[in-house]
Each structure stands twice: as structure tokens, then as C-alpha cells.
Design a protein around this motif. Structure first.
Motif, short mmCIF file in Angstrom:
data_model
loop_
_atom_site.label_atom_id
_atom_site.label_comp_id
_atom_site.label_asym_id
_atom_site.label_seq_id
_atom_site.Cartn_x
_atom_site.Cartn_y
_atom_site.Cartn_z
N GLY A 181 10.30 -49.46 5.45
CA GLY A 181 11.54 -49.49 6.18
C GLY A 181 12.56 -48.47 5.74
O GLY A 181 13.57 -48.27 6.42
N TYR A 182 12.31 -47.81 4.59
CA TYR A 182 13.28 -46.82 4.11
C TYR A 182 13.16 -45.53 4.91
O TYR A 182 12.05 -45.04 5.15
CB TYR A 182 13.07 -46.55 2.63
CG TYR A 182 14.23 -45.78 2.02
CD1 TYR A 182 15.33 -46.47 1.51
CD2 TYR A 182 14.24 -44.40 1.99
CE1 TYR A 182 16.40 -45.77 0.97
CE2 TYR A 182 15.30 -43.71 1.44
CZ TYR A 182 16.37 -44.39 0.93
OH TYR A 182 17.44 -43.71 0.41
N VAL A 183 14.25 -44.96 5.31
CA VAL A 183 14.28 -43.71 6.06
C VAL A 183 15.08 -42.69 5.27
O VAL A 183 16.24 -42.93 4.92
CB VAL A 183 14.90 -43.91 7.46
CG1 VAL A 183 14.95 -42.57 8.20
CG2 VAL A 183 14.12 -44.93 8.25
N GLY A 184 14.47 -41.55 5.00
CA GLY A 184 15.15 -40.50 4.25
C GLY A 184 16.04 -39.64 5.12
O GLY A 184 16.14 -39.83 6.33
N ASN A 185 16.67 -38.66 4.50
CA ASN A 185 17.61 -37.81 5.23
C ASN A 185 17.24 -36.34 5.20
O ASN A 185 18.05 -35.49 5.56
CB ASN A 185 19.04 -38.00 4.68
CG ASN A 185 19.13 -37.74 3.19
OD1 ASN A 185 18.21 -37.18 2.59
ND2 ASN A 185 20.23 -38.17 2.58
N MET A 186 15.99 -36.02 4.79
CA MET A 186 15.57 -34.62 4.81
C MET A 186 14.87 -34.31 6.13
O MET A 186 13.94 -35.01 6.53
CB MET A 186 14.64 -34.30 3.64
CG MET A 186 14.14 -32.84 3.66
SD MET A 186 13.10 -32.41 2.26
CE MET A 186 14.34 -32.21 1.00
#
Length: 285
Positions: free
Chosen positions: A46-51
Motif C-alpha cells: 500500500g505504500y506509494v513513493g514519490n519518485m
């Protein structure tokens, strides 16, 4: 091992057609690479990164379906990846754990850097003999019952697949065995991400034969709950020479990482170490 010492199969290094096949790319400043995909750290569900890695897509098929084969296997004490509730700062082992790093709050940051001795799983119980009873290792060195290890299996469609030279150390020799520089330079980023990948899976070692698995050299174990909850991303190779300033040029490659931690017997790893020693290119180094 005595038979190996006397066998002509192992005696001539020139028989290893992949020896020295690694294409040499020096690390570069991350800024110069314009944020090429690097090895992700946080694989929590469920974690979404920002790159933003652009249009490059990871290969979500089983690697064998893309004519890729495992070309190496190696592992790390503790985990390079982070999966909250599975292998994180709240896990434990006979040698403790690591604190929560700053990058645990950011996906797609480097898995290396300050943390080399990585995170632990949550299985360890010092009151349970299977986590504390020493194992009589025959082939592995420096391993410990109760500890957490993250195993990596690099795969490549350019490896010497289904031959006696398939498994190589360093793993770059296996990845590039059938891919000379002039051919590599014609490939687009997506071509590489579709044809080169790594399996990552995390284990806590137990001294209990009910957790024996006989064939770890072939890649991620997919059975029952093992290898089912997978995080897919495009990243890079890892290593202690890379951090948030110096990046790997060996990118993009696909990573398929099991988010769960699994128990496995010490004898499974010992069998793996034996298999590694039996390859033409001795992988024990």
C-alpha cells in the motif's frame, strides 16, 4: 568436495565462457543520472513513493516466461528492503535489530547507505529452541540460527541459461554473459527492465527440519504463502559503494520482492551453499 578437486570439469577457467563478461560502468552522481531508477527500500503493501521513473514498467511476469534464468544467488544479514510488520525496526534476532531510518518514510530511496546490517523479521522467540539451537554447518560460513537474511537471485535473458556456466560470481558476469557492449548500447531502458531482474525474499533461519526446502538455488520459493505477496518495481543493483549521492548505472532492472518473511531450516541454506560450491564458477567467495 574431494571429487570436485580431482575433476577436469572445474580445472580450466577458460572453460567458463562467462568469465569477465561484466560490462564495466562506474557509479555516477545521482544528479548526473537525472534520477535513474535506483534500488527501492520500502516495499510495505500500500505504500506509494514519490519518485517519478517515467514510463519504464517492471516485468511482472514470472522471469522464466521472459526467457530469463537465475545467474547468481547471494544474501545479506538483515534485510535491505523494509516491509512494515514483516521486516522492520520492530523485528528481533539473536543480535538485535536496526533503528528506523529516515528513508523508511520514503519509497524508492536506496537500500544501501548507513544501513548495511539490515532489519529483522518478527519470528524470533528466544524461548523457542528452533530459534536458538545451534546448527552444525557443513558448507555455509558465518550463518546463525535465529537470524534474518535477505536472499537475492539476479536473473538475465542474456545469461548462459540451461548450461553449466549459468551461475556466476560476480553476478554481473552471468547477467552480461551473452550481451557484448555493442549490443547493450542498442537497448532502450525498457528493454533492459524487461530482460534483467532480481528476486528478493526474506527468511529467518530455524533449526527445524519441518521447514526444509531442498532447491533454493533456482530462485524465489513460490509455495503456499511463499512468493505470493510481491512488490514489483524498476530499480538498480545495490552495493556498499552506492548511497543517496552516488548511484548505480546498472539500471533499470526489475525487482520482484516478497513482502512477507518466512521461516526456513538451516539445512536448506547449507544445501544451497553446497550447490553453490558445485558450480563450475565457484560461488563460495
Amino acid at each position: 568436495m574431494q571429487s570436485k578437486a580431482s575433476s577436469t570439469f572445474f580445472s580450466d577457467i577458460d572453460d567458463n565462457v562467462c568469465d569477465g563478461a561484466k560490462l564495466a560502468f562506474e557509479n555516477k552522481l545521482c544528479a548526473e543520472l537525472e534520477v535513474a531508477p535506483q534500488a527501492g527500500a520500502n516495499v510495505t503493501k500500500g505504500y506509494v513513493g514519490n519518485m517519478d521513473v517515467g514510463d519504464i514498467e517492471p516485468n511482472t511476469d514470472p522471469y522464466y516466461a521472459s526467457k530469463m534464468c537465475p545467474v547468481n544467488v547471494h544474501w545479506h544479514l538483515g534485510t535491505e528492503h523494509y516491509s512494515y510488520g514483516q521486516f522492520d525496526e520492530n523485528g528481533n534476532g539473536p543480535n538485535g535489530n536496526q533503528p528506523r531510518p529516515d528513508w523508511a518514510n520514503r519509497a524508492r530511496d536506496l537500500a544501501e547507505g548507513k544501513v548495511r546490517d539490515g532489519f529483522r523479521c518478527h519470528h524470533y522467540d528466544e524461548s523457542d529452541a528452533k530459534f536458538t539451537t545451534p546448527y552444525n554447518w557443513q558448507y555455509c560460513e558465518g550463518m546463525e540460527v535465529g537470524e534474518t537474511y535477505e536472499v537475492h537471485w539476479p536473473h538475465s535473458a542474456a545469461g548462459a541459461c540451461n548450461t553449466v556456466n549459468q551461475y556466476q560470481t560476480p553476478f554481473y558476469d552471468g547477467v552480461f554473459c551473452n550481451l557484448p557492449m555493442e549490443a547493450f548500447m542498442t537497448l532502450e531502458a525498457q528493454d533492459i527492465a524487461s530482460a534483467v531482474g532480481v528476486h528478493g525474499q526474506v527468511f529467518t533461519i530455524v533449526n527445524d527440519e519441518s521447514f526444509f526446502f531442498p532447491d533454493m538455488i533456482r530462485g524465489m520459493i513460490v509455495d503456499k504463502e511463499m512468493g505470493k505477496d510481491i512488490h514489483y518495481y524498476t530499480g538498480s543493483t545495490t552495493g556498499t559503494s552506492r548511497d543517496n549521492a552516488m548511484c548505480s548505472q546498472y539500471a533499470p532492472v526489475t525487482w520482484q520482492v516478497d513482502r512477507q518473511c518466512h521461516m526456513i531450516s538451516a539445512s536448506s541454506f547449507d544445501k544451497l551453499c553446497y550447490d553453490m560450491k558445485m558450480q563450475r564458477d565457484d560461488m563460495s567467495g
